[in-house]
Write an enzyme that holds these catalytic residues in place. Structure first.
Site, PDB file in Angstrom:
ATOM      1  N   GLU A  22       0.848  -1.197   0.000  1.00 31.14           N
ATOM      2  CA  GLU A  22       0.000   0.000   0.000  1.00 31.14           C
ATOM      3  C   GLU A  22       0.878   1.240   0.000  1.00 31.14           C
ATOM      4  OE1 GLU A  22      -2.226   0.536   3.761  1.00 31.14           O
ATOM      5  OE2 GLU A  22      -1.667  -1.524   4.168  1.00 31.14           O
ATOM      6  N   CYS A  77      -3.629  -3.932   4.435  1.00 32.41           N
ATOM      7  CA  CYS A  77      -2.663  -4.947   4.893  1.00 32.41           C
ATOM      8  C   CYS A  77      -3.050  -6.367   4.496  1.00 32.41           C
ATOM      9  CB  CYS A  77      -2.515  -4.888   6.399  1.00 32.41           C
ATOM     10  SG  CYS A  77      -2.027  -3.279   7.003  1.00 32.41           S
ATOM     11  N   HIS A 113      -2.600 -10.365  12.106  1.00 37.52           N
ATOM     12  CA  HIS A 113      -2.076  -9.071  11.635  1.00 37.52           C
ATOM     13  C   HIS A 113      -1.744  -8.228  12.867  1.00 37.52           C
ATOM     14  CE1 HIS A 113      -1.473  -5.287   9.770  1.00 37.52           C
ATOM     15  NE2 HIS A 113      -2.564  -4.754  10.282  1.00 37.52           N
TER      16      HIS A 113
HETATM   17  P1  HMG Z   1      -2.915   6.896  21.033  1.00 42.12           P
HETATM   18  O1  HMG Z   1      -4.109   7.730  21.238  1.00 42.12           O
HETATM   19  O2  HMG Z   1      -1.644   7.603  20.786  1.00 42.12           O
HETATM   20  O3  HMG Z   1      -2.610   5.930  22.232  1.00 42.12           O
HETATM   21  O4  HMG Z   1      -3.203   5.964  19.788  1.00 42.12           O
HETATM   22  P2  HMG Z   1      -3.522   5.604  23.504  1.00 42.12           P
HETATM   23  O5  HMG Z   1      -3.639   6.806  24.347  1.00 42.12           O
HETATM   24  O6  HMG Z   1      -4.782   4.910  23.065  1.00 42.12           O
HETATM   25  O7  HMG Z   1      -2.541   4.601  24.230  1.00 42.12           O
HETATM   26  C1  HMG Z   1      -2.231   3.377  23.637  1.00 42.12           C
HETATM   27  C2  HMG Z   1      -2.253   2.321  24.738  1.00 42.12           C
HETATM   28  O8  HMG Z   1      -1.201   2.615  25.668  1.00 42.12           O
HETATM   29  C3  HMG Z   1      -3.550   2.317  25.567  1.00 42.12           C
HETATM   30  O9  HMG Z   1      -3.815   0.952  25.900  1.00 42.12           O
HETATM   31  C4  HMG Z   1      -3.164   3.104  26.810  1.00 42.12           C
HETATM   32  O10 HMG Z   1      -3.943   2.781  27.952  1.00 42.12           O
HETATM   33  C5  HMG Z   1      -1.722   2.657  26.994  1.00 42.12           C
HETATM   34  P3  HMG Z   1      -5.310   0.374  25.808  1.00 42.12           P
HETATM   35  O11 HMG Z   1      -6.105   1.169  26.762  1.00 42.12           O
HETATM   36  O12 HMG Z   1      -5.758   0.600  24.373  1.00 42.12           O
HETATM   37  O13 HMG Z   1      -5.165  -1.064  26.155  1.00 42.12           O
HETATM   38  N1  HMG Z   1      -0.895   3.595  27.773  1.00 42.12           N
HETATM   39  C6  HMG Z   1      -0.045   3.201  28.741  1.00 42.12           C
HETATM   40  N2  HMG Z   1       0.232   1.974  29.262  1.00 42.12           N
HETATM   41  C7  HMG Z   1       1.175   1.908  30.258  1.00 42.12           C
HETATM   42  N3  HMG Z   1       1.793   3.004  30.778  1.00 42.12           N
HETATM   43  C8  HMG Z   1       1.533   4.244  30.286  1.00 42.12           C
HETATM   44  C9  HMG Z   1       0.569   4.374  29.232  1.00 42.12           C
HETATM   45  N4  HMG Z   1       0.077   5.424  28.526  1.00 42.12           N
HETATM   46  C10 HMG Z   1      -0.822   4.941  27.635  1.00 42.12           C
HETATM   47  N5  HMG Z   1       2.161   5.300  30.798  1.00 42.12           N
HETATM   48  C11 HMG Z   1      -3.764   4.262  18.267  1.00 42.12           C
HETATM   49  C12 HMG Z   1      -3.336   4.581  19.694  1.00 42.12           C
HETATM   50  C13 HMG Z   1      -3.810   2.764  18.054  1.00 42.12           C
HETATM   51  C14 HMG Z   1      -5.159   4.841  18.004  1.00 42.12           C
HETATM   52  C15 HMG Z   1      -2.748   4.915  17.296  1.00 42.12           C
HETATM   53  O14 HMG Z   1      -1.469   4.329  17.481  1.00 42.12           O
HETATM   54  C16 HMG Z   1      -3.126   4.801  15.834  1.00 42.12           C
HETATM   55  O15 HMG Z   1      -3.908   5.583  15.303  1.00 42.12           O
HETATM   56  N6  HMG Z   1      -2.505   3.844  15.122  1.00 42.12           N
HETATM   57  C17 HMG Z   1      -2.735   3.633  13.681  1.00 42.12           C
HETATM   58  C18 HMG Z   1      -3.976   2.830  13.408  1.00 42.12           C
HETATM   59  C19 HMG Z   1      -3.848   1.407  13.855  1.00 42.12           C
HETATM   60  O16 HMG Z   1      -2.762   0.856  13.979  1.00 42.12           O
HETATM   61  N7  HMG Z   1      -4.992   0.741  14.071  1.00 42.12           N
HETATM   62  C20 HMG Z   1      -5.026  -0.670  14.404  1.00 42.12           C
HETATM   63  C21 HMG Z   1      -6.207  -1.397  13.817  1.00 42.12           C
HETATM   64  S1  HMG Z   1      -6.392  -1.061  12.081  1.00 42.12           S
HETATM   65  C22 HMG Z   1      -5.152  -2.041  11.321  1.00 42.12           C
HETATM   66  O17 HMG Z   1      -4.565  -2.878  11.939  1.00 42.12           O
HETATM   67  C23 HMG Z   1      -4.868  -1.781   9.877  1.00 42.12           C
HETATM   68  C24 HMG Z   1      -3.570  -1.071   9.602  1.00 42.12           C
HETATM   69  O18 HMG Z   1      -2.484  -1.953   9.758  1.00 42.12           O
HETATM   70  C25 HMG Z   1      -3.584  -0.489   8.185  1.00 42.12           C
HETATM   71  C26 HMG Z   1      -3.922  -1.388   7.039  1.00 42.12           C
HETATM   72  O19 HMG Z   1      -4.663  -2.341   7.094  1.00 42.12           O
HETATM   73  O20 HMG Z   1      -3.447  -1.016   5.970  1.00 42.12           O
HETATM   74  C27 HMG Z   1      -3.314   0.110  10.525  1.00 42.12           C
END
Ligand code: HMG
Length: 445
Positions: A83, A120, A244
């Site tokens: 992609e 992906c 994935h």
């Molecule tokens: P964010 O808002 O930066 O992070 O984005 P957050 O605030 O949600 O924190 C992440 C995790 O860290 C959370 O855990 C927090 O609690 C934890 P959760 O509650 O979700 O279990 N956390 C901590 N833990 C321990 N100590 C601390 C601490 N602080 C926070 N101090 C987000 C996260 C995934 C939204 C962002 O990274 C993002 O937008 N990523 C890109 C999209 C993505 O990967 N999505 C996944 C599903 S879609 C997919 O897999 C397809 C893809 O590969 C593309 C394709 O298919 O082509 C992306």
């Protein structure tokens, strides 16, 4: 016909590394644990300035072909899943084919080349296409090369920036495979979703939180659809569950939901009942909201049980060993998870022949696919031949300033004069632009 599957595999990581806890977290004003514990990521791989989806894919394919003693006449098909393509017409597979023709005798004029797109999941779709091509008897004795290659970069300051990565996985699909045989049983969960897309733009528009929900929903559908053909799944049926892995924390969320689903109405649910009760059923609740709340409470309790944790440690955790240190490779990600899991079996000295894998692929936009694979006799030699540990160890550790420059160097809209940080050796390298805007490559001895 004998079985068809993955005969050989090679992984090629980008040669630069961004340490998320040590280098990135502080600059973002985050605790390192957000990355290491929350997302489950320690580092991302990045391409040096002379690396891109073509060089990483061609370098992986070159090593694979040399190791297997193949020549160009043995390859009847090259499909690239990506992609990160830079051309709307000329497929990346033609560039990779050109690279291979520059180092092997003969040519690939007989080989059918293409490019697959569905975020992906297209890496797995390309494996499926190759499988079907061979099963249909159209391969004339030749094998297919499937190359999943991506430079998974996000715009600076996008929440996805923490999950970046770059690398390629080359897979040889053939009859009587050495590594894993694919089964015909598959399940799909597919819907028109707007969670992650790149409408005429290099970096994705992402609704990150929603993308997590969509991943879980489509994966659940695929599991249910798989069971329609493969029958009910029991946790003991599979030695590994490579999924994935955009970041390991995503797989952690998916795994507990999958476990809840596959233990329903089994002796495992009965045994866990004394500790955490039975799984809630919709008929026991007045409305959907109360049912969903009970389900969420049950899932939280399930996650803490020893029974679940030991299944997770045995079946899922080993598949995350490489992803933790390289980030998301988009199309290659689930294939990296498969390799990491099987590599862990080799390191533990297991006899894995006949073990089954439940493979969960996913692409935003969105589609999940579940299928089953069986480990074959030659698996150990294939896994021992990988040099991914050496590649990871040799990566150049970026400072934050260097990271910013390298991100700009790969940004189509930025000018960057940054010099290469590593020295190309025995590999394909980007060599500038041609008169029609094509990218040029050369093999550096
Ligand atoms: P964010 O808002 O930066 O992070 O984005 P957050 O605030 O949600 O924190 C992440 C995790 O860290 C959370 O855990 C927090 O609690 C934890 P959760 O509650 O979700 O279990 N956390 C901590 N833990 C321990 N100590 C601390 C601490 N602080 C926070 N101090 C987000 C996260 C995934 C939204 C962002 O990274 C993002 O937008 N990523 C890109 C999209 C993505 O990967 N999505 C996944 C599903 S879609 C997919 O897999 C397809 C893809 O590969 C593309 C394709 O298919 O082509 C992306």
């Amino acid at each position: 016909m004998t079985g068809v599957g993955i005969d050989a595999v090679e992984i090629r990581t980008g040669k630069l590394k961004l340490d998320l806890a040590e280098t990135f977290a502080d600059e973002m004003g985050d605790a390192p644990e957000k990355y290491t514990k929350g997302l489950g990521l320690y580092a991302s791989s990045f391409p040096d300035t002379y690396e891109d989806i073509v060089t990483m894919g061609a370098n992986a394919a070159h090593r694979l072909m040399e190791r297997k003693g193949l020549d160009l006449d043995d390859i009847g098909r090259i499909d690239v899943a990506t992609e990160s393509a830079f051309d709307h017409s000329k497929p990346v597979s033609t560039y990779i084919g050109g690279c291979l023709e520059s180092v092997f005798e003969g040519d690939l004029h007989h080989a059918n080349k293409g490019e697959r797109k569905f975020a992906c999941v297209s890496g797995t779709q390309s494996v499926d296409d190759a499988y079907n091509w061979i099963k249909a008897g159209r391969n004339r004795g030749r094998a297919a090369l499937v190359i999943a290659t991506d430079t998974a970069l996000y715009a600076r300051d996008d929440p996805g920036e923490a999950t970046q990565g770059a690398g390629a996985v080359a897979m040889l699909i053939d009859e009587d495979p050495d590594l894993v045989e694919l089964s015909t049983d598959q399940g799909y969960g597919s819907a028109d979703e707007t969670d992650f897309l790149k409408p005429q733009q290099q970096f994705p528009s992402v609704d990150g939180k929603r993308s997590v929900k969509v991943y879980l929903a489509r994966m659940r559908e695929a599991l249910i659809d798989y069971e329609r053909v493969g029958g009910d799944i029991h946790p003991d049926d599979f030695r590994l569950g490579p999924f994935h892995t955009p970041f390991p924390g995503m797989v952690r969320k998916a795994a507990v939901l999958a476990y809840r689903h596959i233990t329903r109405d089994t002796e495992i649910e009965d045994e866990l009942a004394t500790e955490i009760g039975r799984q809630p059923r919709p008929e026991g609740f007045e409305d959907d909201e109360a049912y969903m709340e009970a389900l969420s409470e049950y899932t939280d309790a399930l996650k803490e049980t020893e029974r679940y944790q030991s299944w997770y440690d045995r079946t899922i955790d080993p598949t995350l060993d490489i992803s933790r240190h390289v980030g998301n490779w988009y199309t290659g990600s689930v294939h990296v998870a498969r390799i990491a899991g099987i590599k862990a079996l080799a390191e533990a000295g297991e006899d894995a022949v006949g073990d089954r894998l439940l493979v969960g692929s996913y692409g935003s936009g969105a589609q999940a696919e579940i299928h089953v694979e069986t480990i074959k006799d030659g698996w150990r030699e294939e896994i021992d031949a990988l040099d991914i540990d050496e590649q990871l160890e040799a990566r150049y550790d970026l400072s934050f300033d260097e990271y910013e420059d390298v991100h700009d160097a790969h940004n189509f809209d930025e000018e960057s004069a940054v010099e290469e940080l590593t020295v190309p050796e025995s590999e394909f390298a980007f060599d500038g632009w041609g008169r029609m805007g094509e990218r040029k490559y050369r093999y550096v001895e």
